[in-house]
Design a protein around this motif. Structure first.
Motif, PDB file in Angstrom:
ATOM      1  N   UNK A 381       0.837  -1.215   0.000  1.00 28.84           N
ATOM      2  CA  UNK A 381       0.000   0.000   0.000  1.00 28.84           C
ATOM      3  C   UNK A 381       0.864   1.253   0.000  1.00 28.84           C
ATOM      4  N   UNK A 382       1.935   1.233   0.766  1.00 29.45           N
ATOM      5  CA  UNK A 382       2.864   2.367   0.783  1.00 29.45           C
ATOM      6  C   UNK A 382       3.460   2.596  -0.608  1.00 29.45           C
ATOM      7  N   UNK A 383       3.882   1.517  -1.235  1.00 25.78           N
ATOM      8  CA  UNK A 383       4.490   1.644  -2.567  1.00 25.78           C
ATOM      9  C   UNK A 383       3.515   2.282  -3.551  1.00 25.78           C
ATOM     10  N   UNK A 415      11.314   2.686   7.486  1.00 26.90           N
ATOM     11  CA  UNK A 415      11.941   2.046   6.318  1.00 26.90           C
ATOM     12  C   UNK A 415      11.402   2.652   5.027  1.00 26.90           C
ATOM     13  N   UNK A 416      10.084   2.873   4.953  1.00 25.96           N
ATOM     14  CA  UNK A 416       9.476   3.433   3.750  1.00 25.96           C
ATOM     15  C   UNK A 416       9.877   4.899   3.558  1.00 25.96           C
ATOM     16  N   UNK A 417      10.089   5.618   4.643  1.00 26.59           N
ATOM     17  CA  UNK A 417      10.530   7.012   4.523  1.00 26.59           C
ATOM     18  C   UNK A 417      11.887   7.085   3.842  1.00 26.59           C
ATOM     19  N   UNK A 418      12.778   6.160   4.212  1.00 28.49           N
ATOM     20  CA  UNK A 418      14.097   6.149   3.580  1.00 28.49           C
ATOM     21  C   UNK A 418      14.015   5.634   2.141  1.00 28.49           C
ATOM     22  N   UNK A 419      13.143   4.662   1.916  1.00 26.02           N
ATOM     23  CA  UNK A 419      13.030   4.057   0.594  1.00 26.02           C
ATOM     24  C   UNK A 419      12.415   5.023  -0.420  1.00 26.02           C
ATOM     25  N   UNK A 420      11.348   5.721  -0.021  1.00 24.56           N
ATOM     26  CA  UNK A 420      10.609   6.553  -0.970  1.00 24.56           C
ATOM     27  C   UNK A 420      11.132   7.994  -1.050  1.00 24.56           C
ATOM     28  N   UNK A 424       7.005  10.554   5.709  1.00 22.17           N
ATOM     29  CA  UNK A 424       6.038   9.591   6.220  1.00 22.17           C
ATOM     30  C   UNK A 424       5.683  10.033   7.636  1.00 22.17           C
ATOM     31  N   UNK A 425       4.409  10.307   7.863  1.00 16.44           N
ATOM     32  CA  UNK A 425       3.987  10.939   9.110  1.00 16.44           C
ATOM     33  C   UNK A 425       2.982  10.060   9.826  1.00 16.44           C
ATOM     34  N   UNK A 444      13.535   8.727  14.850  1.00 16.16           N
ATOM     35  CA  UNK A 444      13.965   8.528  13.464  1.00 16.16           C
ATOM     36  C   UNK A 444      14.409   9.852  12.840  1.00 16.16           C
ATOM     37  N   UNK A 445      15.247   9.771  11.844  1.00 17.01           N
ATOM     38  CA  UNK A 445      15.736  10.983  11.182  1.00 17.01           C
ATOM     39  C   UNK A 445      14.949  11.320   9.922  1.00 17.01           C
ATOM     40  N   UNK A 446      13.995  10.450   9.530  1.00 16.38           N
ATOM     41  CA  UNK A 446      13.217  10.702   8.317  1.00 16.38           C
ATOM     42  C   UNK A 446      11.710  10.751   8.595  1.00 16.38           C
ATOM     43  N   UNK A 447      11.186   9.700   9.213  1.00 12.54           N
ATOM     44  CA  UNK A 447       9.758   9.665   9.519  1.00 12.54           C
ATOM     45  C   UNK A 447       9.448  10.606  10.692  1.00 12.54           C
TER      46      UNK A 447
END
Length: 724
Positions: A381-383, A415-420, A424-425, A444-447
């Motif tokens: 779903x994230x993808x 993981x998805x925040x770094x991938x995409x 991601x909130x 986390x440093x992204x989400x």
């Protein structure tokens, strides 16, 4: 009282040795548990540089070598912390100056904050000493600073040395040491903070200087400022503009926004524009971001630091696993103006392969709890959402707090925040505020995480707007004045012609003054008697309007000083006599000069254009729905003067009544270009005369499809003697 010379903000190099020192000395070093000297030395245990104590009674204190004086230290300190009582501070600063110290931090209270003349004089002496010697001074009455990057606890906070310092991209500035420290304690949740800077009494270094420093600080991406007030609005604007120009969001929480002044406003504008409006105008000018709540301030700062630049500026996607959570997010998105675009066809098709039939393939989605059964379903779903070009961020409401639910999903979100590469909130919709998984998103440093749907969408709206403004082309006419050359000189001559002690210009002179700036009134003429009025009305043409002229009457309608639609000569004679008699009866001590006979105003949209002079930020321009509706509806936009055409366009577009200007329910659009021209010229007048005016109302300004005209004007003057 001695007046401190006005100065520009300090830059990075001015404060580098103070805030990012290599060598620190603590004057008043002690091993006595609980003393400021002992606490400060203990808080410096993790410092990457050198630390020395200064106290002639000790050779060692709290584990650090101690020396009798600053001059006897083995190397020159960059920063000296003075942990002594107020009477000893001045002599220590003098010694610091002789030893070429970069800056000092003064803990001691007992200075200007007490309000006594003696203690205010003591603070003024250290101000003068800093100016004379170039030693930068923080405080007095200050809890100190923190540089997490260097492990420097330049403060006396109890047990600070036990705190696990986590470096991060956000720095915090606060006038209130204790309140600001509450944000710094966000590290207990795993949030990284680069620097914490308190200012105390701000005798020298203040919040404006800190903003300027952090604007160039490589370890800071986002600046948070807890602001009680500013002594000099120009310096705040200078510092905030610097941060904006460097691409660093400045989030400001302003305390004490109520109107503290007890003044009685003379104009509609004076009634509508207070301290809150002045502060917001400064924020609008600089591109800073006003956050009107303390709770969640650090969450907002973390989002700005982690989110980067919006991908499309179009909207966000909501991946919910609860229908109720989806509805809540939709409500809050609409409330804050955040768009939830419909799914692209490709996105919908991919989700349709995963989401069960009883779910909702939409935005917001309701994926149902079924997708939580496997990692692959959730990630799929994230993808799908991440590939949708309309989404700047993906929002995930986290409803159930448990190791199996939130605890399992939050690592996948990181993981998805770094991938995409997308923000991601997580919205933590659970009263177990630090339940399983919340610590993962905090650290986390992204989400990112918000513990409120309201705060989440408010922040996203601010984020999108901040980046939208930065992408706008600069106004090429920003430096070009519209007013005629010499207008200011002629305006000052009109002010100089006023009777001594007069509170305001009469209407005729007020309009004459505005006309010097190219703001044309309706056809009108002054008349001292009924005969004069009849003669002038013959030149103008009936029907006419008539208004009383008196420097003592500010609001004419309230005393029966306005007559409209006078059809002929006989009616005019009667109206003049009746007005003189009626006003004199109501205000027997009032001086009446005569009347103004004026062409009847055209039908159109009525606006008020006004100004006040704020003590901190200077001239403020207000624009809103005119007539008597301005105070009732409070539909007003306020900005710092002078204005550019782009500024005025933005102000007008922000009014609730803006549709009346562009054509509402079949009405013809007004001449916006003429209105913008009038407001820009008005702002130039106000900028030229901040020492002469107190409040100004041009009310109403009537805008029609082919012109914008000034119908009435009130200019209340500033009779206070200017300080030298």
């Amino acid at each position: 009282m001695h007046k401190t010379e006005k100065r520009s903000v300090y830059d990075y190099d001015d404060l580098r040795r103070l805030i990012a020192p290599e060598v620190v000395a603590v004057v008043g070093a002690s091993s006595t548990p609980g003393s400021f000297g002992e606490r400060t030395l203990s808080n410096m245990r993790g410092f990457s540089g050198k630390v020395f104590g200064v106290n002639p009674k000790y050779t060692e204190a709290a584990g650090f070598r101690c020396f009798p004086s600053i001059s006897e230290l083995p190397t020159t300190p960059d920063c000296v912390i003075i942990a002594l009582a107020a009477p000893f501070v001045e002599d220590v600063i003098r010694e610091c100056a002789k030893c070429n110290v970069g800056g000092v931090i003064v803990f001691a209270s007992g200075f200007a904050e007490t309000g006594t003349e003696e203690n205010k004089a003591a603070q003024q002496r250290i101000i003068d000493l800093g100016r004379e010697t170039g030693v930068r001074i923080v405080g007095p009455n200050c809890v100190g600073l923190v540089n997490t990057t260097l492990g420097a606890g330049l403060n006396f906070m109890p047990n600070f040395y036990k705190t696990k310092l986590i470096d991060g991209p956000v720095s915090v500035i606060s006038q209130s040491g204790g309140l600001g420290y509450t944000l710094f304690q966000g590290m207990e949740r795993g949030i990284g903070i680069s620097k914490y800077l308190a200012s105390g009494n701000s005798c020298d270094v203040d919040v404006c200087d800190y903003i300027s420093f952090l604007a160039d600080d490589p370890g800071t991406k986002v600046i948070v400022c807890l602001l009680e007030g500013v002594k000099d609005g120009d310096r705040f604007v200078e510092a905030a503009q610097k941060a904006y120009d460097r691409g660093k969001p400045l989030l400001v929480y302003k305390m004490g926004v109520g109107e503290l002044s007890s003044k009685t406003a003379m104009s509609h504008t004076g009634t509508m524009v207070g301290s809150r409006e002045a502060f917001d105008a400064a924020i609008a000018r600089t591109g800073a971001i006003a956050i009107n709540r303390l709770d969640g301030l650090l969450e907002a700062a973390n989002f700005f630091a982690r989110a980067g630049v919006p991908r499309s500026g179009k909207g966000v996607g909501v991946l919910a696993t609860s229908g109720g959570a989806a509805v809540v997010t939709a409500d809050k998105a609409e409330e804050h103006g955040v768009v939830l675009p419909p799914l692209a066809q490709k996105t919908a098709e991919k989700l349709g392969e995963i989401v069960p039939g009883f779910g909702s393939v939409a935005n917001p989605s309701d994926l149902t709890a079924e997708v939580l059964k496997t990692k692959e379903s959730f990630v799929g779903c994230f993808d799908a959402f991440a590939e949708d070009p309309s989404f700047d961020a993906i929002i995930v409401p986290l409803v159930f707090a448990s190791p199996e639910s939130s605890g399992a999903r939050t690592p996948l979100m990181c993981e998805m925040a770094r991938k995409t590469g997308l923000p991601i909130v997580g919205i933590w919709m659970n009263d177990w505020l630090e339940g399983p998984g919340s610590e993962v998103l905090d650290a986390d440093t992204r989400a990112c995480i918000f513990r409120s749907s309201d705060r989440c969408f408010e922040t996203i709206a601010l984020w999108q707007e901040w980046h939208r403004r930065r992408n706008l082309p600069k106004d090429k006419k920003a430096g070009a004045r519209l007013s005629p050359e010499g207008a200011a000189d002629k305006a000052r001559q009109i002010f100089d012609s006023m009777a001594p002690g007069a509170k305001s210009l009469d209407e005729t002179k007020a309009k004459q003054l505005l006309a010097e700036y190219g703001i044309a009134p309706l056809k009108e003429a002054f008349a001292a008697t009924a005969e004069d009025a009849v003669r002038e009305a013959g030149k103008i043409g009936y029907p006419v309007a008539m208004k009383i002229v008196s420097p003592d009457i500010l609001h004419k309608t309230e005393v029966g000083g306005v007559k409209l639609g006078i059809p002929d000569e006989a009616s005019l004679r009667a109206a003049v006599e009746e007005m003189f008699k009626s006003v004199s009866a109501k205000l027997p001590q009032t001086k009446i000069d005569g009347v103004v006979v004026q062409e009847m105003a055209p039908n159109g949209v009525e606006l008020v254009v006004g100004a006040t002079i704020d003590a901190q930020f200077g001239p403020l321009i207000a624009v809103g729905l005119g007539g008597v509706m301005v105070e009732l509806l409070k539909d007003t936009a306020v900005r710092l003067a002078p204005l550019t055409p782009a500024d005025v366009s933005e102000m007008l577009e922000g009014l609730k009544c803006y549709p009346l200007l562009t054509g509402f329910r079949g009405s013809e659009p007004v001449d916006l270009a003429a209105l913008i021209d009038l407001i820009v010229r008005f702002s130039e007048f106000v900028s030229d005369m901040p020492d002469r005016i107190a409040e100004v109302d041009v009310n109403p300004v009537i805008v029609t499809p082919d012109r914008a005209v000034c119908v009435d004007a009130l200019i209340a003057v500033n009779n206070k003697k200017q300080e030298g």
